[in-house]
Design a protein around this motif. Sequence first.
Motif, PDB file in Angstrom:
ATOM      1  N   UNK A 159       0.836  -1.201   0.000  1.00  0.00           N
ATOM      2  CA  UNK A 159       0.000   0.000   0.000  1.00  0.00           C
ATOM      3  C   UNK A 159       0.869   1.248   0.000  1.00  0.00           C
ATOM      4  N   UNK A 160       0.453   2.240  -0.770  1.00  0.00           N
ATOM      5  CA  UNK A 160       0.996   3.588  -0.614  1.00  0.00           C
ATOM      6  C   UNK A 160       0.149   4.293   0.435  1.00  0.00           C
ATOM      7  N   UNK A 161       0.803   4.790   1.477  1.00  0.00           N
ATOM      8  CA  UNK A 161       0.106   5.454   2.569  1.00  0.00           C
ATOM      9  C   UNK A 161       0.293   6.966   2.427  1.00  0.00           C
ATOM     10  N   UNK A 162      -0.818   7.676   2.399  1.00  0.00           N
ATOM     11  CA  UNK A 162      -0.770   9.128   2.316  1.00  0.00           C
ATOM     12  C   UNK A 162      -1.327   9.737   3.590  1.00  0.00           C
ATOM     13  N   UNK A 163      -0.591  10.683   4.143  1.00  0.00           N
ATOM     14  CA  UNK A 163      -1.092  11.395   5.316  1.00  0.00           C
ATOM     15  C   UNK A 163      -1.734  12.702   4.883  1.00  0.00           C
ATOM     16  N   UNK A 164      -2.809  13.073   5.564  1.00  0.00           N
ATOM     17  CA  UNK A 164      -3.412  14.395   5.448  1.00  0.00           C
ATOM     18  C   UNK A 164      -3.330  14.997   6.838  1.00  0.00           C
ATOM     19  N   UNK A 165      -2.576  16.066   6.960  1.00  0.00           N
ATOM     20  CA  UNK A 165      -2.207  16.546   8.288  1.00  0.00           C
ATOM     21  C   UNK A 165      -2.586  17.999   8.503  1.00  0.00           C
ATOM     22  N   UNK A 166      -2.752  18.303   9.763  1.00  0.00           N
ATOM     23  CA  UNK A 166      -3.100  19.641  10.222  1.00  0.00           C
ATOM     24  C   UNK A 166      -1.897  20.569  10.125  1.00  0.00           C
ATOM     25  N   UNK A 167      -2.148  21.817   9.812  1.00  0.00           N
ATOM     26  CA  UNK A 167      -1.126  22.853   9.862  1.00  0.00           C
ATOM     27  C   UNK A 167      -1.302  23.660  11.133  1.00  0.00           C
ATOM     28  N   UNK A 168      -0.212  23.970  11.799  1.00  0.00           N
ATOM     29  CA  UNK A 168      -0.316  24.786  13.004  1.00  0.00           C
ATOM     30  C   UNK A 168      -0.710  26.218  12.635  1.00  0.00           C
ATOM     31  N   UNK A 169      -1.551  26.872  13.465  1.00  0.00           N
ATOM     32  CA  UNK A 169      -1.942  28.262  13.187  1.00  0.00           C
ATOM     33  C   UNK A 169      -0.716  29.179  13.248  1.00  0.00           C
ATOM     34  N   UNK A 170      -0.534  29.964  12.197  1.00  0.00           N
ATOM     35  CA  UNK A 170       0.648  30.811  12.071  1.00  0.00           C
ATOM     36  C   UNK A 170       0.212  32.199  11.607  1.00  0.00           C
ATOM     37  N   UNK A 171       0.348  33.223  12.449  1.00  0.00           N
ATOM     38  CA  UNK A 171      -0.127  34.559  12.058  1.00  0.00           C
ATOM     39  C   UNK A 171       0.624  35.151  10.872  1.00  0.00           C
ATOM     40  N   UNK A 172       1.821  34.631  10.584  1.00  0.00           N
ATOM     41  CA  UNK A 172       2.590  35.147   9.451  1.00  0.00           C
ATOM     42  C   UNK A 172       2.186  34.505   8.125  1.00  0.00           C
TER      43      UNK A 172
END
Length: 527
Positions: free
Chosen positions: A360-373
């Motif tokens: 299997x090819x495993x793909x992650x979908x991940x959260x981005x940290x909140x960044x004001x810049x």
Amino acid sequence: MLVDARGLEDGASFDADVCVLGGGAAGITLARDLARRADLSVVLMESGGFDHGDSDTTELYDGHIVGEPLMGGEPLTLTEVRLRYLGGTTNHWAGWCRPFRPVDFQVRPGIPYSGWPIAHDDLLPWWEQACTVIDIGPYNFDWRYWAPKINAGSALVDNDVIDTTVYQVGYPRAFRNMYGREMEASKNLRLIVWANVVDLPTDPSGRVTRADAKTTTGKHLHVNAKVFVIALGGIETPRVLLAANGGRGVGNERGLVGRFFMEHLEVASALVTSSRTAKELNLYKGIDWKRPTDVPVAITGTMGLTDATILQRRMLGSQMILLFTDSLDNSHPRQATGANAHDVGALIGATGGEPGSSLTVLQSLSEQSPNPNSRVTLGRDVDALGMPRVVLDWQWMPEDQASIVAAFEIMAGELGRAGLGRLQLGKIEFGNKPNKKDLLDSIVIDPGAFDPKKLDVTVGYHHMGTTRMSNDPSLGVVDPNCRVHSSPNLYVAGSAVFPTSGAATPTFTIVALALRLGDHLRTKVLV
């Protein structure tokens, strides 16, 4: 009622109780919900028409990307990641539906700016209603409920560290096809197409007095309303707010409009050799559920970090999708050096486990940290209607990449501990095979080229966070009811209000929040 703004007299004016700007998932859901009250008049203003293809309208989305590129294999432009016609990006939405996790709403140690001013359970009734709006199954995302219904086996991994949940995948779900004719026939909902908002003038109290719009053919029109709602997506919403009020802006007293732009980070950098057969992984493949109606829904399992793992290890949310799966006997990815998938399959059997059976090819979908810049601003050049063009400076942090790699490593540990398989990180290149069945054979994996600090990231076309929700005006643009803090009658609908992105795709929650806002306006504001 349907109104083509191009056929109006120049300077035409409309009056309504509510004016909704933007006919995507949020705007259509909200307008339909408000129109349930027969004594409310609603205007829904959409930039495009019913069909894609108007180049003059699409060109209004053009702008500049100065930060990280939005990658979809190749760098994407701002016109490619959005659709400017009725239904918005539901017209290319893959239909994946799942609620956010409880942890997504919490203030999390190690994640600055995390936490929503509402709780997970506050959205439960609206997620349930969203199932009906999108026309999927019941509000249930437990794999144990769905596995017998789709004749799928058990979860590959489901424990206190990594659990399995399912998406209900309703495709196609273009809202223009689902609800366009209904809105056209509505007596108290006026759908104005080919109308582009260009200004929101305010009085000294911050109250929006009207919405000014133009057509690409040169017509001007105005909508006067008691309440205005911007539902234009995570990029266009801050553009309109920053350009509003004759260029002075609305809602930006603290300099927060456009900040905290977030995307989901998609990384396909792992091969999993498992002792489970490809058939035994059916839960993760997208199996159609036979419904009483003809509307298709597929059930697709994903594996993700549990709330406990996210909190204990101070990580960002991550879910993993089995992107392509086949029998190990049929799959021959190329690898120049090191132990390849077939070597690993044999090794699993030789060390006391079941021999490797699937790849299997495993793909992650991940959260981005909140960044004001990470932000949306206005450039100096303007479009054909005189609106300043967008400048997108998307920035993600080193800890975002570190969390993705850590999630893969945790998954590898859980697979090995349970004797279920082995995970290999590497730089993966996909060949140009014509169909999914041949894709695994076309893969080239290079473990030595994998750089944990320079991941091959693609995006989910999910634009979030630029008018974030907060109780505190110094930390957010809108309040918990999605009202702009400094304006008594201006609201925002859509993923622009998300304080954090979670790892679930956003549209299901966009619809839920729009229903929640509709209830608030119908029952508490417009009384």
